[in-house]
Design a protein around this motif. Structure first.
Motif, short mmCIF file in Angstrom:
data_model
loop_
_atom_site.label_atom_id
_atom_site.label_comp_id
_atom_site.label_asym_id
_atom_site.label_seq_id
_atom_site.Cartn_x
_atom_site.Cartn_y
_atom_site.Cartn_z
N UNK A 1 -4.58 -9.60 4.28
CA UNK A 1 -3.68 -8.14 5.09
C UNK A 1 -2.65 -8.29 3.87
N UNK A 2 -2.79 -9.09 2.66
CA UNK A 2 -2.10 -9.11 1.03
C UNK A 2 -2.74 -8.39 0.48
N UNK A 3 -4.72 -8.44 1.05
CA UNK A 3 -5.75 -6.67 0.44
C UNK A 3 -6.22 -6.19 0.94
N UNK A 4 -5.01 -4.98 1.51
CA UNK A 4 -5.62 -4.00 2.34
C UNK A 4 -6.82 -3.02 1.10
N UNK A 5 -7.70 -2.37 1.60
CA UNK A 5 -8.82 -1.95 0.68
C UNK A 5 -10.28 -1.68 0.73
N UNK A 6 -11.68 -0.75 0.85
CA UNK A 6 -12.05 -1.20 1.49
C UNK A 6 -12.97 -2.04 1.16
N UNK A 7 -12.77 -3.01 0.67
CA UNK A 7 -13.77 -4.14 0.73
C UNK A 7 -12.68 -5.33 1.43
N UNK A 8 -11.54 -5.22 2.07
CA UNK A 8 -11.28 -6.38 2.93
C UNK A 8 -11.90 -5.57 4.29
N UNK A 9 -11.77 -4.34 3.75
CA UNK A 9 -12.56 -4.21 5.40
C UNK A 9 -13.93 -4.07 5.55
N UNK A 10 -14.33 -4.42 4.58
CA UNK A 10 -15.99 -4.14 4.73
C UNK A 10 -16.31 -5.96 4.95
N UNK A 11 -15.49 -6.48 4.72
CA UNK A 11 -15.36 -7.79 4.29
C UNK A 11 -14.78 -9.02 5.94
N UNK A 12 -13.96 -7.43 6.70
CA UNK A 12 -13.64 -7.89 8.43
C UNK A 12 -14.59 -7.54 8.42
N UNK B 1 3.69 -6.25 9.85
CA UNK B 1 5.39 -6.16 9.36
C UNK B 1 5.00 -5.90 8.45
N UNK B 2 6.77 -5.84 7.20
CA UNK B 2 6.48 -5.47 6.12
C UNK B 2 7.05 -7.29 4.91
N UNK B 3 5.75 -7.79 4.69
CA UNK B 3 4.82 -8.65 4.86
C UNK B 3 4.96 -8.27 3.09
N UNK B 4 5.22 -7.67 2.47
CA UNK B 4 5.15 -7.85 0.70
C UNK B 4 6.59 -8.23 -0.15
N UNK B 5 7.11 -7.38 1.29
CA UNK B 5 9.21 -7.36 1.31
C UNK B 5 9.36 -8.16 0.91
N UNK B 6 9.12 -8.66 2.74
CA UNK B 6 9.52 -10.53 2.54
C UNK B 6 9.28 -11.87 1.58
N UNK B 7 8.19 -11.08 1.33
CA UNK B 7 7.24 -12.04 -0.17
C UNK B 7 7.98 -12.50 -1.11
N UNK B 8 8.45 -10.86 -1.26
CA UNK B 8 9.34 -10.45 -3.24
C UNK B 8 10.09 -11.41 -2.89
N UNK B 9 10.86 -11.62 -1.63
CA UNK B 9 12.76 -11.87 -1.69
C UNK B 9 12.83 -13.02 -2.17
#
Lengths: 263, 267
Positions: free
Chosen positions: A87-98, A156-164
């Motif tokens: 979820x933290x690394x959305x991208x083609x590599x994550x898609x491929x792994x999934x 959910x907006x993981x990034x904002x929550x975590x930055x907070x």
């Protein structure tokens, strides 16, 4: 309300489909409780077949429960952090792994079992232990756990929550423990129930991976279908239904809840 | 620990597990398929030797029949359950989705209770009607397995259809038949292709049901099993597994790109 001809036809198809699915299930339950199935229900109802199933197959029932529990622990340990990482690394590599870890959903269990047997079959200690079956079950159920959690995290907006939390001085581990896990709970619950339900019912991989001393519930079922009288086979199936149907209902409830939250 | 290292560490268990127990075993399986006497020509043997070719054709035919029957039944029932609210609707829906948790072996046994030697049909009809161990029994077993899965996919799509389109077609004078052909089916098409692909793939790979029912007839999963355990023809068992795996994987890839959801294949 069912006035038009098309509606009556649709209702007829729906009811026939229900009958097709329900009638053999009822037959099986009846056969497991009837003293002599061939003579019919007039021979009386009995629980003696259930007792016999317990004497013959209690070990395999407990093995299946233990395997499902161990499988749940393993899929949580591997799947929960993995879903967060994806979820933290959305991208083609994550898609491929999934996509790659989802292969066991598509490739028949028989093929996966052959692959595992050929690579690890010569390691006798591993091959003959229950952990070999466990590997198969984790392989098959892991994608369900990962996807179930990932669906909730992605919504959910993981990034904002975590930055907070980070500006308040929380370490990555604290953020994972205090923000990610509680928020992912609906997905974890749905994934867990799916893993346990699938593990208890898994046959395709298990049949190839099991040894004569390690028979799981479905392996025992296949065994009883081939070698026991119809009443015992039915009684064993009834025991399986009693175990699996509540799990299925809980799983459907939890999955629907997780899906609502993910939207 | 920095943020980036932590996220990477989270993926480590998954990478290790899937490398050791998925990637490497699959590579081993592929290599094993070329280690027989025939070498890599073994993949041609599948098409050249009648035993394998006939099995492949039969498996495809039974799976196709299952797919179309499941689509017809589940679309009709699914549309009916989405469009009508009545007492007992919930019960019907539970009955239709109950078999989701039944493994293939159990479904095989249920078909035996219907069409086996001690089965319901044999008891109710004069003469010996035993169909459980034929292609018909296998077809019914696969159908039992597929109906709930297709139903859920179709119902999810049907809930999103706009009923006002059908009403508009009807007010313009379209017959119920034309409404189905021109409005409902095109709207459902992606989910029909997706669930059809799922039904076909699961039928092709179903081992549990075939294991209990296919005592007289050969389907691909049973041939893989007997080649491996009885004939010790490991190369052919591996080659057939690879071919079967590629077919089912591609089909489910198509299904997922069209519907976005995954229903447990298994079986």
């Amino acid at each position: 309300m069912f006035k038009s001809k098309t509606k009556i036809l649709q209702l007829a198809v729906t009811l026939s489909a229900c009958a097709f699915l329900l009638v053999p299930t009822i037959l099986s339950v009846m056969a497991g409780l009837t003293a002599n199935y061939f003579k019919g229900i007039s021979s009386g109802l009995t629980l003696k077949w259930i007792y016999q199933v317990w004497e013959l197959y209690a070990d395999s029932i407990f093995l299946s429960l233990w395997l499902a529990f161990a499988c749940l622990i393993c899929t949580l340990i591997i799947g929960l952090p993995a879903a967060y990482g994806l979820a933290r690394n959305p991208g083609w590599l994550s898609r491929l792994l999934e996509e790659f870890i989802s292969l066991p959903l598509a490739v028949p269990g028989l093929a996966l079992a052959l692959a595992l047997l050929q690579l690890y079959g010569s390691m006798k200690g591993f091959r003959a232990s229950w952990t070999f079956i466990l590997v198969g079950h984790v392989l098959y159920t892991l994608p369900f756990m990962v996807r179930s959690i990932l669906a909730v995290l992605a919504a959910m907006d993981l990034k904002t929550l975590e930055e907070g939390a980070a500006t308040l001085g929380a370490s990555p581990w604290q953020r994972f423990r205090d923000i990610v896990v509680p928020n992912a709970m609906p997905g974890i619950l749905a994934g867990s129930l799916t893993v346990v339900t699938l593990s208890i019912g898994e046959f395709n991989l298990t049949w190839m991976l099991h040894t004569p001393y390690l028979k799981t519930l479905p392996v025992g079922l296949a065994d009883s279908y081939a070698s026991m009288r119809l009443e015992i086979a039915s009684a064993y199936t009834l025991v399986f239904f009693i175990l699996i149907v509540p799990l299925l209902m809980a799983m459907q409830w939890a999955s629907a809840r997780a899906q609502r939250i993910a939207q | 620990m920095s943020n980036r290292t932590f996220v990477m560490a989270c993926l480590a268990p998954l990478l290790i597990f899937s490398l050791a127990f998925l990637a490497l075993p699959l590579v081993r399986l592929f290599l094993a398929s070329g280690e027989g006497d025939a070498g890599w020509a073994i993949y041609l043997d599948i098409l050249r030797k009648p035993r394998y070719l006939n099995t492949l054709v039969l498996t495809v035919l039974v799976s196709l029949a299952t797919t179309f029957a499941a689509l017809a039944v589940s679309t009709t029932a699914g549309m009916f359950l989405v469009r009508n609210r009545f007492r007992g609707r919930g019960t019907l829906l539970s009955v239709l989705t109950l078999p989701l948790a039944f493994p293939g072996v159990v479904i095989g046994f249920l078909i035996i209770l219907l069409g086996g030697r001690q089965g319901l049909v044999n008891q109710l009809t004069p003469g010996h009607v035993v169909f459980a161990y034929s292609a018909l029994g296998l077809f019914l077993g696969y159908l039992y397995f597929s109906i709930p899965r297709v139903l859920l996919t179709v119902m999810a799509a049907a809930e999103k259809l706009d009923p006002s389109l059908e009403e508009a077609a009807r007010t313009m004078g379209a017959s119920p038949y034309r409404v189905v052909i021109d409005v409902i089916l095109p709207g459902l098409m992606p989910s029909l292709i997706a669930s059809g692909a799922i039904a076909f793939a699961t039928a092709m790979g179903a081992f549990g049901t075939a294991f209990t029912l296919a005592t007289n007839i050969d389907v691909i999963p049973m041939v893989i099993y007997t080649e491996f355990t009885l004939s010790a023809n490991i190369a052919m068992a591996s080659a057939l597994s690879i071919v079967l795996g590629i077919i089912t994987w591609i089909l489910l890839l198509i299904a997922r790109s069209l519907s976005g959801s995954t229903v447990a294949a298994g079986g």
